[in-house]
Design a protein around this motif. Structure first.
Motif, PDB file in Angstrom:
ATOM      1  N   SER A 256      -3.769  13.543  -6.247  1.00 37.67           N
ATOM      2  CA  SER A 256      -4.317  13.813  -4.924  1.00 37.67           C
ATOM      3  C   SER A 256      -3.773  15.134  -4.374  1.00 37.67           C
ATOM      4  O   SER A 256      -4.520  15.959  -3.816  1.00 37.67           O
ATOM      5  N   ASP A 257      -2.466  15.348  -4.544  1.00 38.36           N
ATOM      6  CA  ASP A 257      -1.864  16.593  -4.065  1.00 38.36           C
ATOM      7  C   ASP A 257      -2.452  17.798  -4.795  1.00 38.36           C
ATOM      8  O   ASP A 257      -2.695  18.857  -4.186  1.00 38.36           O
ATOM      9  N   ARG A 260      -5.963  18.326  -3.390  1.00 42.23           N
ATOM     10  CA  ARG A 260      -5.916  18.845  -2.020  1.00 42.23           C
ATOM     11  C   ARG A 260      -5.472  20.307  -1.981  1.00 42.23           C
ATOM     12  O   ARG A 260      -5.848  21.047  -1.070  1.00 42.23           O
ATOM     13  N   SER A 261      -4.690  20.718  -2.973  1.00 42.70           N
ATOM     14  CA  SER A 261      -4.259  22.115  -3.016  1.00 42.70           C
ATOM     15  C   SER A 261      -5.436  23.051  -3.273  1.00 42.70           C
ATOM     16  O   SER A 261      -5.344  24.258  -3.036  1.00 42.70           O
ATOM     17  N   GLY A 263      -8.254  22.445  -1.720  1.00 41.75           N
ATOM     18  CA  GLY A 263      -9.075  22.275  -0.527  1.00 41.75           C
ATOM     19  C   GLY A 263     -10.037  21.109  -0.612  1.00 41.75           C
ATOM     20  O   GLY A 263     -10.929  20.973   0.237  1.00 41.75           O
ATOM     21  N   TRP A 264      -9.872  20.256  -1.613  1.00 41.02           N
ATOM     22  CA  TRP A 264     -10.764  19.113  -1.768  1.00 41.02           C
ATOM     23  C   TRP A 264     -10.341  17.994  -0.812  1.00 41.02           C
ATOM     24  O   TRP A 264      -9.156  17.706  -0.658  1.00 41.02           O
ATOM     25  N   ASN A 265     -11.308  17.353  -0.214  1.00 42.05           N
ATOM     26  CA  ASN A 265     -11.060  16.237   0.699  1.00 42.05           C
ATOM     27  C   ASN A 265     -11.062  14.935  -0.102  1.00 42.05           C
ATOM     28  O   ASN A 265     -12.113  14.385  -0.413  1.00 42.05           O
ATOM     29  N   VAL A 266      -9.870  14.482  -0.452  1.00 41.27           N
ATOM     30  CA  VAL A 266      -9.746  13.277  -1.281  1.00 41.27           C
ATOM     31  C   VAL A 266      -8.737  12.333  -0.640  1.00 41.27           C
ATOM     32  O   VAL A 266      -7.928  12.753   0.201  1.00 41.27           O
ATOM     33  N   PRO A 267      -8.750  11.045  -1.022  1.00 40.39           N
ATOM     34  CA  PRO A 267      -7.762  10.089  -0.500  1.00 40.39           C
ATOM     35  C   PRO A 267      -6.344  10.484  -0.894  1.00 40.39           C
ATOM     36  O   PRO A 267      -6.134  11.337  -1.768  1.00 40.39           O
ATOM     37  N   GLN A 268      -5.371   9.838  -0.271  1.00 41.47           N
ATOM     38  CA  GLN A 268      -3.965  10.152  -0.540  1.00 41.47           C
ATOM     39  C   GLN A 268      -3.579   9.780  -1.967  1.00 41.47           C
ATOM     40  O   GLN A 268      -2.637  10.359  -2.524  1.00 41.47           O
ATOM     41  N   VAL A 278     -16.045  14.302  -7.519  1.00 45.26           N
ATOM     42  CA  VAL A 278     -15.609  15.326  -6.570  1.00 45.26           C
ATOM     43  C   VAL A 278     -15.776  16.699  -7.194  1.00 45.26           C
ATOM     44  O   VAL A 278     -16.270  17.643  -6.562  1.00 45.26           O
TER      45      VAL A 278
END
Length: 286
Positions: A256-257, A260-261, A263-268, A278
């Motif tokens: 997930s990290d 997210r790095s 810029g993707w909107n994903v769950p934790q 995605v």
């Protein structure tokens, strides 16, 4: 068949930047229902660290990034020798200092973004000393349209690259030759790798053409940086995937990290398989 690959060098533990590139390569292959390869690039024995190949396999498996076949470059030396013999090369005994002095002496000569070997040994007679083998690059301009950014990079090989080494004086085959031979012989159709290798693509495309290989598609992904904007690297003390695992983090949290790095909107927490749709929507530079 659609074929991708992950090609780590076992010179140290895998850090998040390595892992993110491996994740993107895996997602790209699995999105297209392709065959994914793991290629251990272990030619530079002076930099290889014991146990790192096994650690890379452990890290990838922990993250859920599987592969369909595995290769080690150290077991393919005869393939590189055969390819080298098909190319017009010459021995080069220049030291790094001599090359730098020759470059400085050729003031006014056109240069690219990196030092360009001025061809000092091209017309010399070999002295019998341990010599590298340099390729006589064709007088041509190679252009690449990158599949990730959509940008086009063009290089005039003689003035922006120069005759580059395909084999070092100690006998070690250069990355450019080995990667080109492996990608062709392994049927790799799509190469997803870090943007730090973008400038090497035109010379590899030139080698592919000289050897009669089919050209793959290239996707150069952004490099992962720290809070100061500095590229993550093993030598600069970037945290390893092993350390993150030992700290108790779950692989889904690490994935997930990584997502997210970008810029993707994903769950934790998210699995590698859950990131495939995605990637379909926001990956490949979109």
């Amino acid at each position: 068949m659609f074929t991708g690959r992950t090609a780590p060098s076992p010179t140290g533990p895998m850090h998040p930047g390595n892992a993110r590139t491996a994740l993107l390569a895996w997602l790209h292959t699995r999105l297209h229902c392709g065959r994914h390869l793991l290629r251990i690039e272990d030619l530079d024995t002076g930099r290889i660290r014991p146990g790192m190949s096994d650690l890379i396999r452990t890290d990838l498996t922990w993250l859920g990034l599987d592969w369909d076949a595995e290769y080690s470059q150290s077991e393919r030396l005869d393939h590189y020798a055969a390819a080298l013999a098909r190319l017009r090369t010459y021995p080069c005994t220049c030291t790094r200092r001599e090359i730098q002095e020759a470059i400085q002496a050729s003031a006014g000569a056109p240069h690219g973004s990196e030092p360009v070997y001025p061809g000092t040994c091209r017309h010399r007679t070999s002295t019998g000393s341990p010599a590298a083998r340099r390729w006589v690059v064709p007088d041509t301009t190679i252009c690449l349209s990158d599949g990730w950014s959509g940008e086009t990079l063009c290089q005039h090989l003689p003035t922006e690259v120069g005759d580059f080494a395909l084999q070092r004086g100690d006998g070690v085959y250069a990355y450019h030759l080995a990667a080109v031979v492996d990608d062709a012989e392994m049927g790799v159709t799509d190469i997803v790798r870090g943007a730090d290798l973008l400038s090497s693509a035109p010379r590899q495309i030139a080698l592919q053409g000289a050897l009669g290989y089919r050209l793959p598609r290239y996707f150069h992904t952004p490099l992962m940086t720290d809070f100061g904007g500095v590229r993550l690297a093993k030598r600069s003390g970037a945290p390893s995937i092993q350390a993150l695992r030992d700290s108790g983090l779950s692989p889904k949290r690490v994935l997930s990290d990584l997502a997210r790095s970008l810029g993707w909107n994903v769950p934790q927490e998210v699995s590698a398989a859950e990131l495939i749709p995605v990637y379909r929507e926001v990956g490949s530079g979109k």
